[in-house]
Design an enzyme around this catalytic site. Structure first.
Site: not given
Length: 214
Positions: A44, A72, A86, A177
């Site tokens: 993103d 991540y 987010d 997310r």
């Protein structure tokens, strides 16, 4: 003959906040004047970290790279729900936060292993040929089928105020997310993703990546 140079190889890019994965790809393609290029695994615009850029013959491995597991580091903000999952979205439900480390660790346990996730509306998945994020921008919502993903590692690195710092290793197709939102729901206070940095794609690590030239 197609324009550009016949360059073959993989460039590990450390994407910065702001550009989409395709914008980052096009910058690299122009920089090397490459004839053919692609990327493995979309990030993103607000996310940073490892984005493998595939040049020339390496684009043949795009599907293989996209299938690889991902790693991540994420910052989850408790007490806030947003329209996009987010901080790019509008705040829709602020709540007080009263949970502590024990409750967080207990909730995290529910998300380890094989779990079900419903893809978010703000994603590149398509509905009747149209990306979901375009539908979401119009304020519309369509039904999405839940799918099974696997969280192979989920650890709490730190808690600072209402922020959780997590390390995640997961299968392809996992939405961090959605993980943040589902964790917030499990804790009863809501949550949204504040920051996301991809640190690994398969055997590639961000430590070996080149920083994007702003």
């Amino acid at each position: 003959m197609p324009a550009g140079l016949a360059i073959d190889g993989i460039l590990l890019l450390d994407k910065s906040t702001g550009p989409s994965s395709n914008q980052a790809l096009q910058r690299v393609k122009r920089l090397f004047e490459a004839r053919k290029a692609g990327h493995a695994g979309t990030l993103d615009p607000l996310a940073t970290g490892l984005l493998p850029i595939l040049l020339g013959e390496a684009t043949k491995f795009a599907s293989f790279s996209s299938e690889a597991g991902k790693a991540y580091e994420a910052t989850v903000l408790l007490g806030v729900r947003t329209s996009s999952g987010d901080l790019a979205g509008d705040v829709i439900e602020p709540r007080p936060v009263t949970v502590g480390r024990v409750a967080v660790e207990s909730a995290l346990e529910r998300f380890r292993g094989r779990i079900s996730q419903t893809p978010p509306m703000h994603s590149a998945l398509k509905h009747q040929g149209e990306p979901l994020y375009r539908i979401a921008r119009r304020g519309d919502v369509v039904s999405r089928q839940p799918r099974t993903v696997e969280i192979t590692m989920l650890s709490l690195l730190n808690i600072r105020g209402d922020e959780l710092y997590l390390r995640v290793e997961c299968s392809k197709g996992t939405y961090i997310r959605v993980l943040a939102e589902d964790l917030g729901a499990a804790l009863g206070c809501g949550a949204t993703l504040k920051r996301l940095r991809r640190t690994g794609v398969g055997d590639f690590g961000v430590d070996a990546a080149h920083e994007a030239d702003a």
